[in-house]
Motif scaffolding. Structure first.
Motif, PDB file in Angstrom:
ATOM      1  N   TYR A  45      62.735 -22.348   2.336  1.00 49.99           N
ATOM      2  CA  TYR A  45      61.735 -21.866   2.386  1.00 49.99           C
ATOM      3  C   TYR A  45      61.828 -24.336   2.520  1.00 49.99           C
ATOM      4  N   ASP A  46      62.421 -24.302   1.860  1.00 54.83           N
ATOM      5  CA  ASP A  46      62.643 -26.077   1.777  1.00 54.83           C
ATOM      6  C   ASP A  46      62.665 -26.687   3.472  1.00 54.83           C
ATOM      7  N   GLY A  47      63.937 -25.867   3.737  1.00 52.46           N
ATOM      8  CA  GLY A  47      64.743 -26.573   4.565  1.00 52.46           C
ATOM      9  C   GLY A  47      63.458 -26.239   6.323  1.00 52.46           C
ATOM     10  N   TYR A  48      62.475 -24.852   6.230  1.00 55.73           N
ATOM     11  CA  TYR A  48      61.752 -24.948   7.151  1.00 55.73           C
ATOM     12  C   TYR A  48      60.821 -25.991   7.308  1.00 55.73           C
ATOM     13  N   TRP A  49      59.830 -26.301   5.509  1.00 55.51           N
ATOM     14  CA  TRP A  49      58.672 -26.465   5.583  1.00 55.51           C
ATOM     15  C   TRP A  49      59.258 -28.270   5.704  1.00 55.51           C
ATOM     16  N   LEU A  50      60.505 -28.539   5.455  1.00 51.45           N
ATOM     17  CA  LEU A  50      61.214 -30.240   5.852  1.00 51.45           C
ATOM     18  C   LEU A  50      61.400 -30.013   7.524  1.00 51.45           C
ATOM     19  N   ARG A  51      61.952 -29.321   8.343  1.00 45.53           N
ATOM     20  CA  ARG A  51      61.182 -29.393   9.455  1.00 45.53           C
ATOM     21  C   ARG A  51      60.342 -29.255  10.206  1.00 45.53           C
ATOM     22  N   ILE A  52      59.066 -28.703   9.615  1.00 45.37           N
ATOM     23  CA  ILE A  52      57.870 -28.712  10.318  1.00 45.37           C
ATOM     24  C   ILE A  52      56.583 -30.462   9.470  1.00 45.37           C
ATOM     25  N   MET A  53      57.579 -30.853   8.687  1.00 43.15           N
ATOM     26  CA  MET A  53      57.282 -31.734   8.223  1.00 43.15           C
ATOM     27  C   MET A  53      57.652 -33.340   9.295  1.00 43.15           C
ATOM     28  N   ALA A  54      58.823 -32.961   9.787  1.00 43.49           N
ATOM     29  CA  ALA A  54      59.511 -34.161  10.526  1.00 43.49           C
ATOM     30  C   ALA A  54      58.466 -33.936  12.014  1.00 43.49           C
ATOM     31  N   TRP A  55      57.679 -32.973  11.895  1.00 38.63           N
ATOM     32  CA  TRP A  55      57.487 -32.765  13.181  1.00 38.63           C
ATOM     33  C   TRP A  55      55.442 -32.968  13.196  1.00 38.63           C
ATOM     34  N   ARG A  56      55.787 -33.446  12.222  1.00 41.15           N
ATOM     35  CA  ARG A  56      54.437 -33.259  12.011  1.00 41.15           C
ATOM     36  C   ARG A  56      53.318 -34.151  13.241  1.00 41.15           C
ATOM     37  N   ARG A  57      53.868 -35.043  13.170  1.00 41.42           N
ATOM     38  CA  ARG A  57      52.824 -35.992  14.137  1.00 41.42           C
ATOM     39  C   ARG A  57      52.713 -35.771  15.845  1.00 41.42           C
ATOM     40  N   TYR A  58      53.823 -34.598  15.624  1.00 43.15           N
ATOM     41  CA  TYR A  58      53.578 -34.300  17.134  1.00 43.15           C
ATOM     42  C   TYR A  58      52.458 -33.012  17.161  1.00 43.15           C
ATOM     43  N   TRP A  59      52.877 -32.123  15.512  1.00 40.43           N
ATOM     44  CA  TRP A  59      51.561 -30.891  15.971  1.00 40.43           C
ATOM     45  C   TRP A  59      50.529 -32.299  15.520  1.00 40.43           C
TER      46      TRP A  59
END
Length: 94
Positions: free
Chosen positions: A38-52
């Motif tokens: 889950y931490d890995g998924y969260w880090l991936r989501i946060m890496a795309w934060r700007r685009y979200w």
């Protein structure tokens, strides 16, 4: 309590504290191992934060100008996610 009993009680409590510390360290390790995906998924989501943020702003502007189209596309997206979830459940090996 005399001095001897206090010393024995102190030693007993220090041993108990040490055991509790070891238990906390062990449980922390177990927790981190179980939540690592889950931490890995969260880090991936946060890496795309700007685009979200950009995409949500663009969707808000588009939705303000064309609300029916946005609702239609949102329904399609939810339907697609439901279909993918159903396929994943159906095709997953047990």
């Amino acid at each position: 309590m005399n001095h001897q009993q206090r010393q024995e009680e102190k030693v007993r409590l220090l041993r108990q504290i040490e055991q509790q510390r070891l238990d906390v360290i062990y449980e922390r390790r177990v927790w981190l191992e179980k939540t690592a995906p889950y931490d890995g998924y969260w880090l991936r989501i946060m890496a795309w934060r700007r685009y979200w943020l950009l995409a949500s702003g663009a969707a808000a502007l588009y939705g303000a100008r064309h609300p029916n189209r946005l609702i239609r596309w949102a329904r399609r997206g939810i339907g697609l996610l439901g279909t993918l979830k159903l396929l994943r459940k159906t095709l997953s090996p047990r």
